[in-house]
Design an enzyme around this catalytic site. Sequence first.
Site, PDB file in Angstrom:
ATOM      1  N   SER A 181       0.858  -1.188   0.000  1.00 58.75           N
ATOM      2  CA  SER A 181       0.000   0.000   0.000  1.00 58.75           C
ATOM      3  C   SER A 181       0.886   1.228   0.000  1.00 58.75           C
ATOM      4  O   SER A 181       2.076   1.158   0.324  1.00 58.75           O
ATOM      5  CB  SER A 181      -0.874  -0.008   1.256  1.00 58.75           C
ATOM      6  N   TYR A 232      -3.240  -1.831  10.241  1.00 62.23           N
ATOM      7  CA  TYR A 232      -3.162  -2.040   8.797  1.00 62.23           C
ATOM      8  C   TYR A 232      -1.872  -1.435   8.249  1.00 62.23           C
ATOM      9  O   TYR A 232      -1.135  -2.069   7.489  1.00 62.23           O
ATOM     10  CB  TYR A 232      -4.381  -1.408   8.127  1.00 62.23           C
TER      11      TYR A 232
END
Length: 298
Positions: free
Chosen positions: A143, A157
Amino acid sequence: MNLKGTSAVVTGGGNGIGRALCLALAREGVNVVVADIEEQAARAVAQEAADTGVRTVGFAVDVAEEAGMAALADAAWDAFGSVEILVNNAGVMHTPGPVQATTAADLAWVFAVNVGGAVNGIRAFAPRFAASKRDCRIVNTASEHALGTPHVGGGLYTASKHALLGLSDVLRREVPAHVKVCVLCPGIVASTLWRASERRQAGFGGPRAAPEMAGAFMGGIGMPAAEVASRAIDGIREGRFFIVTHPHAVEIARTRWTELEAAFAVQAPRREGDEKFDLEPVMRQIAQSRTGIEGGSR
């Protein structure tokens, strides 16, 4: 790498980026195993991909289970005879909130899927890739958070994506030259990641209601998953370590580097002889010594 005629396995392939990657690979002539925790979704995407003329398989798997990933590898080789591309794409996002409000189950779940799932994939596929001598790819979906975006409300996360980047950076130095490691680092994507809690496994507390506001937000401003996949294909073909898709993220990376460079300038500027503490040559020396010892024992 010539993609046409190769075979790929994509985890989390039933929706979002995973689905888009399966379809993009199929359009390149790649046979695809669509793997997902939801069997119906995996089979549906496999059928979509098959409409391009390639061979496909839909396979239900929980990437957090090592035995399941080993079975996935066996099924892929049984179906296609060989596999050249593994996309460790399955990922989950906990309910947004401050780090101090998360639970032990949240931590276990996020890392078991986002990091443990990739490790399980690597364990199942990398040895076969190494032995094959063919051009192969291991693609880990991280990400922009791995590049420095602090996801307020998504601490676990974000931490898992940093871990995945570090894991990949080590892995690319451990696999043989014909196996390239890639890290896909997209920004916000119009996907169903926000619904991951609805599929939360029983061992991690079971399903939870998904935050509707998050879904509306991501769907409204996120880059279409098909565009992310289209941008990723060239990176996979070329074996690029960083595969980036959202142009603004370069500013995030630059901000982090600028802050880090300033910290070193003040706290630990370079000095003559400081390379004696450099871990990389030390590790090379250890590896060479080990090789010599093992060679002498034969």
